[in-house]
Every structure is written in C-alpha cells, then in structure tokens.
Design a protein around this motif. Structure first.
Motif, PDB file in Angstrom:
ATOM      1  N   LYS A  35       8.019   9.065   2.827  1.00 22.07           N
ATOM      2  CA  LYS A  35       7.088  10.169   3.122  1.00 22.07           C
ATOM      3  C   LYS A  35       7.372  10.820   4.473  1.00 22.07           C
ATOM      4  CE  LYS A  35       3.506   8.594   0.127  1.00 22.07           C
ATOM      5  NZ  LYS A  35       2.191   8.259  -0.224  1.00 22.07           N
ATOM      6  N   SER A  95      -1.063   0.035   3.353  1.00 14.14           N
ATOM      7  CA  SER A  95      -1.426   1.356   2.812  1.00 14.14           C
ATOM      8  C   SER A  95      -2.908   1.370   2.454  1.00 14.14           C
ATOM      9  CB  SER A  95      -0.584   1.612   1.558  1.00 14.14           C
ATOM     10  OG  SER A  95      -1.095   2.731   0.862  1.00 14.14           O
ATOM     11  N   GLU A 104       8.212   2.768   1.631  1.00 11.94           N
ATOM     12  CA  GLU A 104       7.241   3.757   1.123  1.00 11.94           C
ATOM     13  C   GLU A 104       6.900   4.790   2.198  1.00 11.94           C
ATOM     14  OE1 GLU A 104       3.951   2.298  -1.339  1.00 11.94           O
ATOM     15  OE2 GLU A 104       2.631   3.757  -0.343  1.00 11.94           O
ATOM     16  N   LEU A 105       6.754   4.304   3.427  1.00 13.09           N
ATOM     17  CA  LEU A 105       6.441   5.244   4.521  1.00 13.09           C
ATOM     18  C   LEU A 105       7.676   6.075   4.875  1.00 13.09           C
ATOM     19  CD1 LEU A 105       4.526   6.391   6.646  1.00 13.09           C
ATOM     20  CD2 LEU A 105       5.056   4.423   8.102  1.00 13.09           C
ATOM     21  N   TRP A 117       2.431  15.043   5.317  1.00 14.43           N
ATOM     22  CA  TRP A 117       2.496  13.680   5.842  1.00 14.43           C
ATOM     23  C   TRP A 117       1.127  13.004   5.777  1.00 14.43           C
ATOM     24  CZ3 TRP A 117       5.800  13.675  11.016  1.00 14.43           C
ATOM     25  CH2 TRP A 117       7.113  14.032  10.710  1.00 14.43           C
ATOM     26  N   PRO A 118       1.140  11.670   5.690  1.00 16.83           N
ATOM     27  CA  PRO A 118      -0.130  10.931   5.756  1.00 16.83           C
ATOM     28  C   PRO A 118      -0.552  10.718   7.211  1.00 16.83           C
ATOM     29  CG  PRO A 118       1.709   9.422   5.457  1.00 16.83           C
ATOM     30  CD  PRO A 118       2.309  10.805   5.496  1.00 16.83           C
ATOM     31  N   CYS A 161      -5.770  11.961   2.225  1.00 13.52           N
ATOM     32  CA  CYS A 161      -4.324  12.224   2.272  1.00 13.52           C
ATOM     33  C   CYS A 161      -3.535  10.919   2.406  1.00 13.52           C
ATOM     34  CB  CYS A 161      -4.000  13.176   3.413  1.00 13.52           C
ATOM     35  SG  CYS A 161      -4.553  12.582   4.996  1.00 13.52           S
TER      36      CYS A 161
END
Ligand code: FAD
Length: 375
Positions: free
Chosen positions: A126, A139, A122-123, A237-238, A88
């Motif tokens: 998300k 990442s 980028e975060l 979510w990651p 993920c």
C-alpha cells in the motif's frame, strides 16, 4: 432534584460538548456551556490528528474507545447527515526492537478489537516507498479518520436542541465555593449560580479549581502536526503509526499529515505556539521512513495540547473535596476517539447513583488526591 438544577459546563471542546449532549438526552435541560473563545474548536478538539484508533495500551481507556466506536458506527438518528469517520484502515507498525512490545499489547483483546497481525508486505504493497525495517504489523482495517466537525457540532447542536445554552466569548474567571460546596462561576458579565459545575477546560484543566484551592495534577504537553503541500500518489494510503521512532502519517488535503510525536510540558497560555525546531524533527523522521517525501513543503504546521494526569488516565467524575464540582479532563491523546463514552460516564456521575463499573472507579478524580498517612 438534579434535573431541575442548573448545570454549568466550563469549556466547549469535545468534553464540554459530549457531556451536555448526554445530560440533555437524559432530561437535564437547565444547562449552560461557557466557552472563552468565539468557537468550540479553537483548541485541542479542533487541532488534533483526527485519527480513530481504538487500540490502546491501557485497557480501561480501551473500554471507553470500544463503547465510542459503536456510537461512531451507528450514531443516533439526526446526529449527522453523513458518516462520522472514514474507515481507510490503520496500521500499527514496529521495527524489530519494538516488535515484541507492540504485539504484546496490540494483540491483547483487552487492548484492541478488530486488530490482527499481518505480514509487513501488506503495508509495503500500500505504501511502496516506506523504508524497509517494519518487522511487526498490526492491521485494524475498519478504523481510520474522523470528520471532527461533524462529531463536535453534532454534540453541540443536539445539546442546544434539547435546551442547553451555549455562550461563546464567556470565560469562567473564578469558581464560586460557599460552605465547601460549589455554587457557580464568576464571569466578566457577572456571577452564574449553579448546583453543579463541570470543568472541561482541556489544557487549562487545573487552573480554575487550583485558584479555589482544589488543585489536580493535570499537565498539558505540546504536540505538533504538519500537513504537506499536495503530493501525487498518497491519497489512498492508510493511517500508519510507527513505534520506536514514534512517527505517524496519513493522507490529508491532498498531501500527508505527519507528526513528530513531540511532547514538551507547556504553560497553557503559550501551549499552542509553534516550535520551529519540530519542523526539523518531523523532517528527520520523514527522511527515515518516507525518504521520497522528506523534502515536501509544509502547507500547514501547528501545535496543540494533550493534557494528562500522572497515570495518563482520564479524569472523570466528582471532586470529593467539593460537592457539586465535577471533572471531565485529562483526555490526553484520545479525547475524540473516546468522546461519546467520556460524556456518558460524566453524565452517569452527575445524575447518580455513582457508577460502579471498572472504568468509573479507575478514572475518578479522587484517585489523584494524596491521602493522609497514619504516623
Ligand atoms: C497534536 C494532537 C493530535 C491529537 N490527535 C488525536 C487523534 O488523532 N485522535 C484522538 O482521539 N485525539 C487526538 N488528540 C487528543 C484530543 O484532541 C484531545 O484529547 C481532546 O480534544 C481534548 O478535548 P477537551 O474538550 O478536553 O479540550 P479542548 O478541546 O481544548 O476544549 C477545552 C475548551 O475549554 C475552554 N476553556 C478553558 N478554560 C476556560 C474558561 N475558564 N472559561 C471558558 N472556557 C474555557 C477552551 O477555550 C477550550 O475550547 C490529539 C491532540 C493533539 C494536540
């Protein structure tokens, strides 16, 4: 001939599951795994955050993680009927004060593979509600969350299919040592004789050997995990790991799993008790980084033990003080991520000849024994 000699493994967590699996595949079938509980996942291997993160500050442990990643990506046929992890995506994030330190190790190819720096935006795209302040963002898109049961049971099932015996509710009470050699273990049901005994006892790592005068400095530390009640909008979510304040979170069971990243030294017999104060600590960290979720109710809150040697490196290999005695211990916070390679290395030592690679020497138990000084 070792292949015909009885091997006893004490503990059936990930260490005591991957080691017999590796031994059995390499022809050792006279194997008995003793587990004091009624199931293999009662302690750390069933109480952890299930995060696959191979980026590690210690290059030696990273080597084991890398080797294990190949296993998780392409397990042998029949190991499990579905993927061992969900990629993920994982982010290592740091505020300005820790940005340099994070970059220094997480972008070092000796410590991380498949990791690269990306803009913090980028975060924030998300996890839009993450508080501002992330300065450095690494990442690792192909890592994520394990299926713990598939991995753990895959090892145990495979070992059993190859002839290993797994005895639950059977504690090893004493090490049998005669003429300086290990000869087996004492259980409540009688003595079991073996030429090789492998200690894979997790938080109880040092106890059995210490009673036989063969202590090693292994210390269990307690860490808590919380899973919130189900929350809207978090399922995609990651995994996010924040340096500095030391806090991580990821989706779990419709809500979020979070850890306060506490570490208190514990007595293993009480090592998994819950310290309610840690509820406050995790709430504080959540209030800082995810203020919109800070009031989420806890669906589950528990703790587990991460056991470390003083140098925070695993302890894998023979005990030079007692022929036949082997250790697979001190797996700290990375035992699942490195599990396949841990079992492989333990089996290399047990079967011989002594492995000569960098990791084997760096993780061998002998490094922890004080050497006599010349006076
Ligand atoms: C909160 C938390 C989060 C974590 N998150 C992650 C993560 O995201 N990713 C990761 O890779 N790792 C993680 N870890 C670390 C990982 O869980 C451990 O490194 C790993 O599970 C250790 O496995 P083990 O087999 O050494 O110990 P255990 O799983 O504890 O197994 C040891 C077994 O030995 C048995 N035993 C002990 N003494 C005896 C005896 N005398 N006779 C018979 N049986 C005995 C015990 O009952 C136990 O079942 C985390 C750990 C914690 C606590």
């Amino acid at each position: 001939m070792l292949r015909e000699q009885q091997v006893i493994i004490v503990g059936a967590g990930i260490a005591g599951a991957s080691t017999p699996w590796q031994l059995a595949r390499r022809g050792v079938t006279a194997l008995t795994v003793l587990e004091q509980e009624d199931a293999a996942d009662r302690h750390s291997s069933g109480r952890n955050a299930a995060i696959l993160r191979t980026a590690m500050e210690d290059p030696v442990l990273h080597l084991l993680a890398r080797e294990s990643l190949e296993f998780f990506r392409r397990p042998p046929a029949g190991f499990a009927d579905h993927p061992l992890f969900e990629p993920c995506g994982l982010y290592l994030a740091a505020p300005a004060a820790q940005a340099g330190a994070l970059r220094a190790w997480a972008l070092d190819p000796e410590c991380a593979v498949g990791a690269f720096e990306v803009p913090p935006a980028e975060l924030y795209a998300k996890v839009p509600e993450l508080s501002p302040g992330v300065e450095a963002l690494i990442s690792i898109p192909e890592e994520g969350v394990f299926d713990l049961s598939a991995i753990h049971q895959g090892f145990l099932r495979g070992a059993k299919a190859a002839g290993a015996e797994l005895r639950y509710r059977t504690a090893a009470r004493e090490l049998l040592v005669e003429d300086g050699r290990v000869k087996g273990v004492r259980t409540d049901a009688g003595d079991l004789r073996a030429g090789t005994v492998v200690l894979a006892q997790g938080g109880w790592g040092a106890r059995l050997a210490a009673a036989a005068g063969l202590d090693l400095p292994l210390v269990p530390y307690r860490r808590h995990l919380l899973v919130t009640e189900p929350l809207a909008g978090v399922s995609g979510w990651p995994v996010v790991w924040l340096s500095g304040t030391e806090f991580y979170f990821r989706p779990e069971s419709g809500g979020l799993m979070m850890s306060p990243c506490d570490q208190a030294v514990v007595d293993p017999d009480h090592g998994e008790e819950v310290d309610e104060e840690q509820l406050g600590v995790v709430a504080e960290k959540a209030a800082h980084w995810l203020p919109l979720r800070a009031d989420a109710g806890a669906a589950f809150f528990w703790s587990g033990m991460r056991t470390f040697a003083p140098d925070h490196r695993f302890v894998i290999g023979p005990d030079p003080r007692c022929p036949g005695l082997h250790w697979v211990a001190g797996l700290g916070g990375h035992g699942i991520t490195c599990g396949p390679a841990v079992g492989r290395l333990a089996a290399d030592w047990i079967l011989g000849p002594a492995p000569r690679d960098e990791a084997a020497a760096a993780l061998a138990p002998g490094r922890l024994l004080s050497r006599p000084t010349l006076s």
